[in-house]
Design an enzyme around this catalytic site. Structure first.
Site: not given
Ligand code: ARG
Length: 467
Positions: A166, A287, A293, A300
């Site tokens: 979970h 970024s 970042k 992704e």
């Protein structure tokens, strides 16, 4: 493919108002597949050469014609490879583009090549050969991904991390064990590819349009020449069947699903909040506005590729659904789905292999997280069963009280004093601290397939032997 094609004729007076070009141009556009099936040129030429050689061997065409055909086909192959071949949409598909060029090159002998053959078996040959090669390539790429995981698992057979259910901390595991879970998944994908290659490995050539042919052809000869195990057995099924493409797409969809789960874990693990891994610069991006970042774009995108690959599977299943036997032109819609899925699954595997090889593991962060959330509570319960003789249900209850006490005190289980523990159950003694560490927890999981470092090394050895 809106370029080129025939000049507009007068548009249809009933429905042609919005059509800039005449219906025959539209027909050409919807009918033509050369825009994508030119990818099959090498397979098409190989199929034709095998067919011509067999026709000559069987005395169906002359040896001289066969020599001319073979030379002509070789010329066409080098023209296409050299980028000088002119593909024409008017000639619809790769089969007729090649045959038409052959006629220009060698004259009337070219017209004998299509004896005892149809585009229906021809396209099935070409596409099977292409899918077979691609399945082999995907299989080899998965082997590379598995090899990358085996190396990481070996390095980290004893590196403790939290195991989750979970996405909540469950029990400590090793990072090596987690890696080996992916090895199992990609190992199944790989064996599915092998199974599918074995099923695909039958030659359609000679099924002709759908009924076979009156010529004394030798289908075993062409099957062997093209590297197929044997010819297909039923000519109707042969020109109707696209199971090999559906199987490839199914396998790709399952593999993409596996890759997406790994991609998601990489995204989570590489957040500053988790900090379990750091992606290499080679597989991350910055970024344009936030200088701090480092984004896991490759992960992704691998996660997202699943969408189009699943889409291709559904698209082809839907094309094939309800098609009467034998060949229907609907089946021309098979190729783009397979081409796109093949390109993208291979890209996803390659990107993932790079990420797995290059990522830095932060063992300290993993270990710290592994101990959080009372992850050794089950170990305490097991100790009470083993050393105190409590039934597991009672041990579970006692452990629950220990967790509550630790929570109240703001420490983990190992932070409770012996007095704290004795207050919960009088039979607890100092030996209990041996099982409350995460290292002791993973080392104790010695059941077959469990997370103990020794067990992980056994899994690695098993896979190394089979890779
Ligand atoms: N371009 C066709 C395809 O991809 C080749 C087979 C055409 N056969 C036919 N009878 N029209 O399926």
């Amino acid at each position: 493919m809106a370029d080129g094609g025939s000049e507009p004729k007068s548009s249809n007076t009933m429905w042609g108002g919005r059509f800039a070009s005449g219906p025959d141009a539209i027909m050409e556009e919807i009918n033509a597949s050369i825009g994508f099936d030119k990818k099959l040129f090498a397979q098409d030429i190989a199929g034709s050469k095998a067919h011509a050689a067999m026709l000559a061997h069987q005395g169906i065409i002359s040896a001289e014609d066969e020599v001319k055909i073979a030379h002509g086909l070789d010329t066409i192959l080098s023209e296409i490879e050299g980028g000088t071949f002119e593909f024409s949409r008017r000639l619809e598909d790769i089969h007729m583009n090649v045959e038409s060029r052959l006629a220009t090159l060698i004259g009337p002998a070219a017209g004998r090549l299509h004896t005892a053959r149809s585009r229906n078996d021809q396209v099935a040959v070409d596409f099977r050969l292409w899918v077979k090669a691609e399945m082999g390539k995907a299989e080899r790429m998965l082997t590379g991904l598995i090899a990358a995981f085996l190396d990481r698992a070996e390095e980290h057979a004893a590196t403790v991390m939290p195991g989750f259910t979970h996405l909540q901390t469950a029990q400590p595991v090793t990072f090596g064990h987690h890696c080996m879970a992916y090895v199992e998944m990609f190992g199944r994908d790989r064996s599915r590819l092998r199974d599918a290659i074995a099923r695909l490995d039958e030659s359609p050539l000679g099924a002709a349009a759908l009924a076979g042919t009156p010529y004394p052809i030798d289908r075993h000869m062409t099957a062997a020449a093209l590297g197929f195990r044997e010819p297909t057995r039923n000519s109707i099924d042969t020109v109707s069947d696209r199971d090999f493409a559906l199987e490839f797409l199914s396998i790709a969809a399952i593999a993409a699903t596996h890759l997406s789960r790994l991609a998601e874990e990489i995204v989570i693990w590489s957040t500053p909040q988790f900090g379990f891994i750091r992606l290499s610069d080679a597989f991350s991006t910055g970024s344009s506005i936030m200088p701090q970042k480092k984004n896991p774009d490759a992960a992704e995108l691998v996660r997202a590729k699943t969408g189009r690959i699943n889409g291709s599977l559904i698209a082809l299943l839907t094309v094939m659904k309800g098609l009467p036997l034998a060949y229907s032109k609907d089946m021309q819609e098979d190729k783009e789905q397979v081409f796109d899925a093949a390109e993208n699954i291979e890209l996803a595997i390659a990107a993932m292999t790079g990420m797995v090889r290059d990522m830095t593991i932060n063992a300290d962060r993993m270990k710290a997280a592994a101990g959080a959330g009372f992850s050794t509570a089950t170990d305490l319960a097991d100790w009470l069963v083993r050393e105190v003789g409590l039934p597991f249900r009672d041990a579970h209850h006692v452990t629950g009280r220990a967790v509550a006490a630790a929570e109240a005190k703001g420490c983990d289980l190992a932070g409770l004093t012996l007095d704290d523990l004795k207050a919960i159950h009088g039979a607890i003694d100092a030996r209990v601290y041996d099982v409350l560490t995460v290292e002791a927890s993973v080392a104790s999981r010695t059941s077959f397939g469990g997370t103990s470092p020794a067990g992980v090394r056994n899994q690695i050895a098993w896979w190394r032997e089979r890779l």
